[in-house]
Write a protein that holds these residues in place. Structure first.
Motif, PDB file in Angstrom:
ATOM      1  N   LYS A  61       0.889  -1.268   0.107  1.00 22.50           N
ATOM      2  CA  LYS A  61       0.057   0.327  -0.213  1.00 22.50           C
ATOM      3  C   LYS A  61       1.045   1.481   0.461  1.00 22.50           C
ATOM      4  N   ARG A  62       2.381   1.489   0.853  1.00 21.24           N
ATOM      5  CA  ARG A  62       2.825   2.517   1.307  1.00 21.24           C
ATOM      6  C   ARG A  62       3.550   2.797  -0.692  1.00 21.24           C
ATOM      7  N   ALA A  63       4.125   1.091  -0.985  1.00 20.39           N
ATOM      8  CA  ALA A  63       4.266   1.059  -2.115  1.00 20.39           C
ATOM      9  C   ALA A  63       3.685   1.906  -3.449  1.00 20.39           C
ATOM     10  N   SER A  64       2.342   1.894  -3.360  1.00 21.77           N
ATOM     11  CA  SER A  64       1.739   2.317  -4.524  1.00 21.77           C
ATOM     12  C   SER A  64       1.568   3.857  -4.228  1.00 21.77           C
ATOM     13  N   ILE A  65       1.113   4.242  -3.009  1.00 25.60           N
ATOM     14  CA  ILE A  65       0.435   5.267  -2.527  1.00 25.60           C
ATOM     15  C   ILE A  65       2.169   6.047  -3.469  1.00 25.60           C
ATOM     16  N   TRP A  66       3.647   6.075  -2.504  1.00 26.44           N
ATOM     17  CA  TRP A  66       4.862   6.581  -3.029  1.00 26.44           C
ATOM     18  C   TRP A  66       4.800   5.963  -4.583  1.00 26.44           C
ATOM     19  N   MET A  67       4.745   5.478  -5.865  1.00 20.63           N
ATOM     20  CA  MET A  67       4.572   5.712  -6.815  1.00 20.63           C
ATOM     21  C   MET A  67       3.420   6.701  -7.284  1.00 20.63           C
ATOM     22  N   LYS A  68       2.551   7.198  -7.264  1.00 20.08           N
ATOM     23  CA  LYS A  68       1.187   7.827  -7.734  1.00 20.08           C
ATOM     24  C   LYS A  68       2.233   8.920  -7.648  1.00 20.08           C
ATOM     25  N   LYS A  69       2.787   9.469  -6.524  1.00 15.30           N
ATOM     26  CA  LYS A  69       2.961  10.704  -6.228  1.00 15.30           C
ATOM     27  C   LYS A  69       4.427  11.226  -6.734  1.00 15.30           C
ATOM     28  N   ASN A  70       4.941  10.124  -7.408  1.00 15.80           N
ATOM     29  CA  ASN A  70       6.211  10.141  -8.213  1.00 15.80           C
ATOM     30  C   ASN A  70       5.741   9.792  -9.442  1.00 15.80           C
ATOM     31  N   LYS A  71       5.288   9.005  -9.407  1.00 20.46           N
ATOM     32  CA  LYS A  71       4.586   8.938 -11.538  1.00 20.46           C
ATOM     33  C   LYS A  71       5.518   9.226 -12.391  1.00 20.46           C
ATOM     34  N   ALA A  72       5.327  10.699 -12.153  1.00 15.73           N
ATOM     35  CA  ALA A  72       6.194  11.497 -13.846  1.00 15.73           C
ATOM     36  C   ALA A  72       7.401  12.352 -13.582  1.00 15.73           C
ATOM     37  N   ALA A  73       8.343  11.484 -12.364  1.00 17.16           N
ATOM     38  CA  ALA A  73       9.586  11.170 -12.240  1.00 17.16           C
ATOM     39  C   ALA A  73       9.813   9.876 -12.443  1.00 17.16           C
ATOM     40  N   LEU A  74       9.034   8.854 -12.068  1.00 19.71           N
ATOM     41  CA  LEU A  74       9.366   7.943 -12.410  1.00 19.71           C
ATOM     42  C   LEU A  74       9.634   7.327 -13.938  1.00 19.71           C
ATOM     43  N   ARG A  75       8.334   8.268 -14.566  1.00 18.99           N
ATOM     44  CA  ARG A  75       8.765   7.991 -16.082  1.00 18.99           C
ATOM     45  C   ARG A  75       9.058   8.860 -16.686  1.00 18.99           C
ATOM     46  N   ALA A  76       9.488   9.874 -16.270  1.00 17.86           N
ATOM     47  CA  ALA A  76      11.302  10.232 -17.236  1.00 17.86           C
ATOM     48  C   ALA A  76      12.488   9.762 -16.868  1.00 17.86           C
ATOM     49  N   TYR A  77      12.994   9.208 -14.929  1.00 20.45           N
ATOM     50  CA  TYR A  77      14.015   9.754 -15.368  1.00 20.45           C
ATOM     51  C   TYR A  77      14.037   7.703 -15.468  1.00 20.45           C
ATOM     52  N   VAL A  78      13.593   6.919 -15.426  1.00 17.84           N
ATOM     53  CA  VAL A  78      13.996   5.659 -14.835  1.00 17.84           C
ATOM     54  C   VAL A  78      13.899   4.970 -16.098  1.00 17.84           C
ATOM     55  N   LYS A  79      14.883   4.555 -16.469  1.00 18.41           N
ATOM     56  CA  LYS A  79      14.378   3.912 -17.861  1.00 18.41           C
ATOM     57  C   LYS A  79      14.526   2.307 -17.946  1.00 18.41           C
ATOM     58  N   GLY A  80      13.984   1.902 -16.997  1.00 22.74           N
ATOM     59  CA  GLY A  80      13.816   0.466 -17.189  1.00 22.74           C
ATOM     60  C   GLY A  80      14.448  -0.488 -15.646  1.00 22.74           C
ATOM     61  N   MET A  81      14.565  -1.134 -15.408  1.00 22.00           N
ATOM     62  CA  MET A  81      14.829  -2.814 -14.573  1.00 22.00           C
ATOM     63  C   MET A  81      15.105  -3.342 -15.048  1.00 22.00           C
ATOM     64  N   ILE A  82      16.131  -4.072 -15.005  1.00 17.57           N
ATOM     65  CA  ILE A  82      16.689  -5.170 -15.611  1.00 17.57           C
ATOM     66  C   ILE A  82      16.808  -6.184 -14.822  1.00 17.57           C
ATOM     67  N   GLN A  83      15.843  -7.717 -14.998  1.00 16.41           N
ATOM     68  CA  GLN A  83      16.171  -8.743 -13.945  1.00 16.41           C
ATOM     69  C   GLN A  83      16.989  -9.766 -14.632  1.00 16.41           C
ATOM     70  N   VAL A  84      18.268 -10.813 -13.861  1.00 14.70           N
ATOM     71  CA  VAL A  84      18.736 -11.598 -14.269  1.00 14.70           C
ATOM     72  C   VAL A  84      18.398 -12.505 -14.448  1.00 14.70           C
ATOM     73  N   GLU A  85      17.231 -13.315 -15.078  1.00 11.85           N
ATOM     74  CA  GLU A  85      17.134 -14.481 -14.833  1.00 11.85           C
ATOM     75  C   GLU A  85      17.490 -15.757 -15.727  1.00 11.85           C
ATOM     76  N   PRO A  86      18.763 -16.495 -15.217  1.00 13.50           N
ATOM     77  CA  PRO A  86      19.381 -17.957 -16.378  1.00 13.50           C
ATOM     78  C   PRO A  86      18.473 -18.559 -16.736  1.00 13.50           C
ATOM     79  N   SER A  87      16.827 -19.323 -15.694  1.00  5.07           N
ATOM     80  CA  SER A  87      15.822 -19.751 -16.554  1.00  5.07           C
ATOM     81  C   SER A  87      14.987 -19.481 -17.869  1.00  5.07           C
ATOM     82  N   ALA A  88      15.481 -19.891 -18.988  1.00  8.13           N
ATOM     83  CA  ALA A  88      14.407 -19.940 -20.185  1.00  8.13           C
ATOM     84  C   ALA A  88      12.998 -19.577 -18.989  1.00  8.13           C
TER      85      ALA A  88
END
Length: 136
Positions: A61-88
């Protein structure tokens, strides 16, 4: 969750490592990264253990509220999240989640097979960002 910005603009994210100040401290660290007003990527090098990655209702819930508050900045500055997963098979299983993730957070979840591929992709994404800015 803990964030390590020592390799900025690639910011390592650790889900299984507690942050000394708790979830609020992790979100505050994230806010400081956004306040830099510079593009960056999140990199999670460890395979996600689905059984160990549950968040408490209050934390979600806290993360959801935080995301809404920072939505514009997240879209502007975070270019992605890369996850390593060896299993196809697990990479394939993550595809539907990646779509939902991108809609929720405002940046893509990119899943690759190795740390080397993750760092190469991070460089490609960030180089593309710099190139796009230079063409304005």
């Amino acid at each position: 969750m803990r964030l390590d910005s020592s390799t900025f603009p690639v910011v390592k994210i650790f889900f299984d490592a507690p942050n000394d100040g708790g979830p609020e401290d992790a979100l505050l660290t994230f806010e400081h990264l956004l306040a830099r007003e510079q593009p960056f990527l999140l990199l999670h090098e460890k395979t996600v253990d689905e059984n160990n990655h549950e968040h408490a209702h209050e934390e979600r819930k806290r993360a959801s509220i935080w995301m809404k508050k920072n939505k514009a900045a997240l879209r502007a500055y975070v270019k992605g999240m890369i996850q390593v997963e060896p299993s196809a098979a697990k990479r394939l299983a993550l595809k539907p989640f990646a779509v939902t993730f991108g809609k929720a957070w405002g940046y893509p979840l990119l899943v690759v097979e190795s740390k080397d591929r993750a760092w190469a992709l991070a460089q490609d994404v960030l180089d593309t960002e710099v190139s796009d800015v230079a063409h304005f």
